[in-house]
Enzyme design. Structure first.
Site, mmCIF file in Angstrom:
data_model
loop_
_atom_site.group_PDB
_atom_site.id
_atom_site.type_symbol
_atom_site.label_atom_id
_atom_site.label_comp_id
_atom_site.label_asym_id
_atom_site.label_seq_id
_atom_site.Cartn_x
_atom_site.Cartn_y
_atom_site.Cartn_z
ATOM 1 N N GLY A 68 10.682 7.822 -0.794
ATOM 2 C CA GLY A 68 10.809 6.571 -1.559
ATOM 3 C C GLY A 68 9.620 6.721 -2.812
ATOM 4 O O GLY A 68 8.955 7.781 -2.565
ATOM 5 N N CYS A 69 9.727 5.846 -3.755
ATOM 6 C CA CYS A 69 8.742 5.939 -4.489
ATOM 7 C C CYS A 69 8.457 4.355 -5.070
ATOM 8 O O CYS A 69 9.110 3.434 -5.131
ATOM 9 C CB CYS A 69 9.263 6.669 -5.630
ATOM 10 S SG CYS A 69 8.008 6.836 -7.083
ATOM 11 N N HIS A 118 5.306 15.450 -4.320
ATOM 12 C CA HIS A 118 5.810 14.281 -5.181
ATOM 13 C C HIS A 118 5.106 13.834 -6.320
ATOM 14 O O HIS A 118 5.518 13.688 -7.379
ATOM 15 C CB HIS A 118 6.158 13.183 -4.104
ATOM 16 C CG HIS A 118 6.503 11.907 -4.312
ATOM 17 N ND1 HIS A 118 7.746 11.432 -4.077
ATOM 18 C CD2 HIS A 118 6.046 10.830 -5.498
ATOM 19 C CE1 HIS A 118 8.042 10.329 -4.674
ATOM 20 N NE2 HIS A 118 6.970 9.924 -5.448
ATOM 21 N N GLU A 119 3.695 13.768 -6.143
ATOM 22 C CA GLU A 119 2.943 13.200 -6.899
ATOM 23 C C GLU A 119 2.854 14.209 -8.231
ATOM 24 O O GLU A 119 2.787 13.727 -9.621
ATOM 25 C CB GLU A 119 1.497 12.839 -6.422
ATOM 26 C CG GLU A 119 1.275 12.005 -5.414
ATOM 27 C CD GLU A 119 2.184 10.652 -5.783
ATOM 28 O OE1 GLU A 119 2.296 10.365 -7.023
ATOM 29 O OE2 GLU A 119 2.736 10.094 -4.903
ATOM 30 N N PRO A 124 1.006 -1.337 -0.108
ATOM 31 C CA PRO A 124 0.021 0.053 0.203
ATOM 32 C C PRO A 124 0.751 1.270 0.228
ATOM 33 O O PRO A 124 2.047 1.230 0.283
ATOM 34 C CB PRO A 124 -0.854 0.073 1.637
ATOM 35 C CG PRO A 124 0.128 -0.978 2.234
ATOM 36 C CD PRO A 124 1.032 -1.994 1.413
ATOM 37 N N GLY A 125 0.440 2.400 -0.480
ATOM 38 C CA GLY A 125 1.049 3.512 -0.550
ATOM 39 C C GLY A 125 0.154 4.984 -0.172
ATOM 40 O O GLY A 125 -0.952 4.345 0.219
ATOM 41 N N VAL A 126 0.735 6.050 -0.412
ATOM 42 C CA VAL A 126 -0.155 6.953 0.304
ATOM 43 C C VAL A 126 -0.300 8.142 -1.164
ATOM 44 O O VAL A 126 -0.815 9.018 -0.623
ATOM 45 C CB VAL A 126 0.540 7.821 1.257
ATOM 46 C CG1 VAL A 126 0.541 6.973 2.660
ATOM 47 C CG2 VAL A 126 1.990 8.512 1.060
ATOM 48 N N GLY A 127 0.253 7.775 -1.993
ATOM 49 C CA GLY A 127 -0.081 8.284 -3.395
ATOM 50 C C GLY A 127 0.421 7.749 -4.494
ATOM 51 O O GLY A 127 1.196 6.922 -4.522
ATOM 52 N N HIS A 147 5.661 13.794 -10.503
ATOM 53 C CA HIS A 147 5.426 12.957 -11.558
ATOM 54 C C HIS A 147 4.883 13.049 -12.973
ATOM 55 O O HIS A 147 5.034 12.641 -13.774
ATOM 56 C CB HIS A 147 4.614 11.554 -11.041
ATOM 57 C CG HIS A 147 5.287 10.575 -10.279
ATOM 58 N ND1 HIS A 147 6.326 9.827 -10.789
ATOM 59 C CD2 HIS A 147 5.094 10.183 -9.068
ATOM 60 C CE1 HIS A 147 6.686 9.094 -9.636
ATOM 61 N NE2 HIS A 147 6.256 9.324 -8.797
#
Length: 256
Positions: A174-175, A217-218, A110-113, A221
């Site tokens: 991180g990504c 961060h998003e 799972p991630g947050v974005g 992208h």
């Protein structure tokens, strides 16, 4: 976006379209606005809890694990600007399907974005969500230092971001498209993002602290920029070495 929350075992698959198997991965092809693209995305199991955030910037040892459903660094879709979504297309089955897949991949990681290019779709769409459960996996001192608070799912189409103060902070990120690694990145502490929600209505989000970091961060992208393009280079490391001291001369973590 940044760091791991906890180790994950099994993984889910997701995909844009039927793909032909490759060694450990598959290739998907699709089109937007008449343009076709091909993206390689991993099918292997594994994942890390917060493609973008948690703890000092990382978490459990998960280096070299592959987050399913995401394309990885080197794929052209991650290194080129994404295309705007025409307002009239927001409610289309195609765009709504992309959003649903993005939310599914983010939560399963799972991630947050997550940004649309990370599932191989060159559209300007981001999703983000940080829950109390995710935050509970991070040390309390890190939660406080990062000014990290839970927030509900946000879907933002054609986001436009601007900083609203000169305050900045340095923390590890991180990504999901660069599995197993972390590095320190300096980000603004206060931002404002405007765009469309998944219903096509205008929206505006003012954020600070960790949520502001996720948004930056998003949105990066969507410009074809990964966190490694902005990192303090000498802090780049595998997750297992996350807690080792920073090299001499590196800026200290925290607000500036």
């Amino acid at each position: 976006m940044v760091g791991l929350l906890r180790p994950l075992s099994a993984a889910a698959t997701l995909l844009l379209a039927p793909a032909t198997p490759l060694t450990g991965s598959s290739v998907s092809a699709s089109s937007v606005g008449g343009r076709r693209w091909r993206s390689v995305r991993a099918d292997a199991g594994g994942g890390w809890l917060s493609g973008l955030l948690g703890g000092k910037g990382g978490g459990a040892s998960t280096a070299m694990m592959v987050t399913p459903g995401t394309v990885k660094a080197g794929d052209p879709v991650l290194h080129e600007p994404a295309q705007e979504v025409a307002p009239g297309d927001v409610l289309s089955e195609k765009v709504q399907g992309v959003i649903d897949r993005m939310v599914d991949v983010m939560r399963r990681a799972p991630g947050v974005g997550l940004a649309a290019p990370q599932i191989g779709v060159p559209l300007r769409i981001i999703v983000l969500e940080d829950t109390q459960e995710y935050i509970s996996y991070a040390p309390k001192k890190d939660i406080e230092a990062q000014d990290r608070r839970p927030f509900d799912l946000l879907v933002i189409i054609n986001p436009k971001i601007k900083s609203t103060s000169k305050r900045t902070a340095l923390f590890f990120e991180g990504c999901l498209s660069v599995d197993g690694y972390r590095a320190v990145v300096e980000r603004h502490l206060d931002v404002e993002v405007s765009g469309l929600d998944r219903n096509g209505s205008t929206m505006k989000v003012r954020a600070s602290g960790w949520q502001a970091r996720i948004l930056q961060h998003e949105c990066d992208h969507l410009e074809g920029t990964l966190y490694v393009d902005k990192m303090v280079a000498r802090t780049f490391r595998v997750v297992e070495n996350l807690d080792l001291p920073l090299p001499t001369g590196c800026p200290q973590l925290g607000a500036r």
